[in-house]
Scaffold this active site. Structure first.
Site: not given
Length: 573
Positions: A548-549
């Site tokens: 992430h991200p």
């Protein structure tokens, strides 16, 4: 009838049990030795009538041959299995003439009737080269260099016939941008040439055309002709853009081959076609601020997943590219000369009598490519090609119907027209021909990306093809829209990027189709393609922790199925 008896070959065997990998490689080396050391090598069974016919043929020709009777050796079953890996033929007789795999009884008699067998029986040492590759594209160069690494004497014949606009892929003059492209292409050509020289591959800038079996005529730009012979040939001539066959197309239209050779900005442009080349060119031109229209005969991106194709088209349309659906050009007329000039296009509806007209500075045709196989003398040596497309049908070891002729790349019938595929196929072909290897090019689950303004990456089956093969009731499609982090601050739409996988429910939810529309889709797809080669399932995706991200992490959190009908729109990051 007088005859020459065949000599019985002996092959020491490790036994009749299933072979270990080491024993299999040893057996392969012994078989290759028999093939290399004998003018005619027949793998036979003593009771087979087809084998008897072949032996009688060679006897009638006064040709001495070696025989290995597979039913009279301890390890005949394993020998036949390894032979099938080498030749892609599971039956006997299995015949080699001067190291060239002839095939079975029928193909040997056909070769005899055509004169090919007599040609093959000539001493191989009379050939100038072990391998001549016709075509200097990615696949041909990969095959040539690999063969040279394996110690073979190799030549590449490479000649590009200029397009109707005069483009031969060498000069690029479009202001600062095209100067940068020219420099890049020049550096690539220099490195290819250096690599060929380092491997002692003879590179000849001449047009190759077969004149008889094992013999080719090479014609240079000055019209001077030279003749060369080789034991084996690889056709890697690729394809060139197709034209419409209407008034004014070759005189006034350009193709993707010509785009970066224009000495001026193309201005207001009509792109004819809906292939990935058409959409990539249209997206690029729109990206540099030009007025671009795409004329589509039927559907976008034929052969790709149609839901994804429509999303690609929708994104382009929302970002300034205009689409004319269900129309085909019927005439191109020059209104003004210039750099650029002005062209009038008349187009007809594919659904009725309606016609439309438009004025553009440039018309770019991207309606497919025609294989460059019709003018290289293949008919003189009996190589079959598709009458419609010019493509060459081959077996799964890239061998044509003529045993010593092989083909790789865009000329192949029913294979993917992608540069990395051609490179892989070329390397593996050389290793099989000259290195004793057996690995074949795997054309299944090949990843690719359409480099439109918003990239579309995919691997495996489209949803339409999956339904056709496996039936809709056996599939589960997981999908979602997603919002890339880099789009959030810029305030870009949060329901444009899209991801989906197609799973086979009756095979442990194995992923058989992978699709993503979003930034850097090619980078994302490359990694998941390796996972699909390893048998990726939905559960394995669920078990994977996302980064992430990133855009790729969306595949580790897919929950909504199409069959559920649930909403997939995004409300936040």
């Amino acid at each position: 009838m007088s005859s020459l008896p065949g000599r019985r070959a002996r092959l020491s065997s490790p036994g009749t049990s299933r072979l270990s990998s080491e024993a299999r490689e040893e057996l392969r080396r012994r078989l290759q030795g028999l093939i290399e050391d004998n003018r005619v090598m027949i793998f036979s069974k003593s009771y087979c009538p087809h084998s008897t016919r072949v032996k009688e043929l060679f006897s009638s020709l006064g040709v001495e041959y070696n025989i290995l009777e597979l039913d009279q050796v301890d390890d005949g079953a394993n020998v036949q299995e390894v032979l099938s890996e080498i030749t892609n033929q599971r039956t006997v007789p299995n015949i080699f003439v001067n190291k060239v795999h002839m095939g079975g009884c029928d193909r040997t008699f056909q070769a005899h009737q055509s004169g090919l067998l007599q040609k093959l029986l000539q001493k191989e040492s009379t050939y100038d080269y072990d391998l001549i590759v016709i075509g200097g594209g990615s696949g041909g160069l990969a095959c040539a260099q690999e063969a040279a690494i394996l110690g073979k004497k190799v030549m590449v014949l490479d000649f590009v016939i200029p397009s109707p606009q005069g483009t031969s892929w060498v000069k690029h003059n479009w202001e600062i941008m095209t100067e940068a492209i020219q420099n890049h292409i020049g550096s690539l050509n220099w490195s290819y040439g250096l690599s060929l020289r380092e491997k002692s591959v003879a590179y000849v800038n001449s047009y190759g055309e077969f004149v008889e079996h094992h013999k080719i005529k090479a014609t240079n730009r000055k019209g001077q002709e030279t003749y060369y012979t080789a034991a084996k040939f690889v056709i890697a001539t690729g394809a060139r853009p197709r034209y419409l066959g209407i008034k004014g197309d070759k005189e006034y239209c350009i193709t993707s081959d010509d785009l970066f050779s224009l000495p001026y900005c193309p201005g207001k442009t009509l792109v004819v076609g809906a292939s990935y080349v058409a959409l990539e060119c249209a997206g690029f031109l729109a990206g540099v601020g030009l007025d671009v229209t795409v004329m589509v005969r039927s559907i976008l991106l034929r052969g790709f997943d149609q839901e994804m194709a429509e999303k690609v088209g929708s994104y382009m349309e929302h970002h300034g590219v205009k689409f004319l659906r269900k129309f085909i050009p019927v005439m191109v007329q020059q209104l003004e000369k210039g750099s650029p000039g002005k062209l009038k296009i008349v187009a007809k509806s594919t659904e009725g009598p309606e016609t439309i007209e438009g004025v553009y500075n440039t018309v770019l045709l991207a309606i497919g490519r025609e294989s460059s196989t019709r003018k290289i003398g293949l008919e003189k040596i009996g190589v079959k090609i598709s009458e419609k497309s010019g493509k060459i049908p081959v077996n799964d070891i890239e061998q044509t119907n003529v045993p010593y002729i092989y083909a790789v790349g865009d000329v192949l019938e029913g294979k993917l027209e992608l540069t990395p595929v051609a490179i892989q196929a070329g390397k593996l072909l050389a290793r099989r021909l000259f290195g004793g290897h057996s690995e074949k090019c795997n054309y299944i689950n090949v990843p690719t990306t359409v480099f439109t303004p918003l990239e579309y990456g995919c691997c495996g089956l489209s949803e339409e093809k999956a339904i056709e093969i496996y039936k809709k009731e056996n599939l589960e499609v997981y999908h979602t829209l997603f919002w890339p982090l880099e789009w959030t601050v810029a305030g870009r739409d949060n329901n444009t990027c899209y991801a989906k996988i197609i799973c086979n429910k009756v095979d442990n939810n194995r992923v058989i189709g992978f699709h993503i529309l979003g930034p850097n889709a090619g980078e994302v797809t490359q990694g998941f393609a390796a996972a699909m080669k390893c048998g990726l399932t939905k559960q394995l995706l669920d078990d994977t922790i996302g980064i992430h991200p990133t855009c790729g992490e969306v595949f580790t959190t897919l929950e909504i199925t199409k069959s559920s009908g649930l909403d997939i729109t995004q409300k936040g990051c």
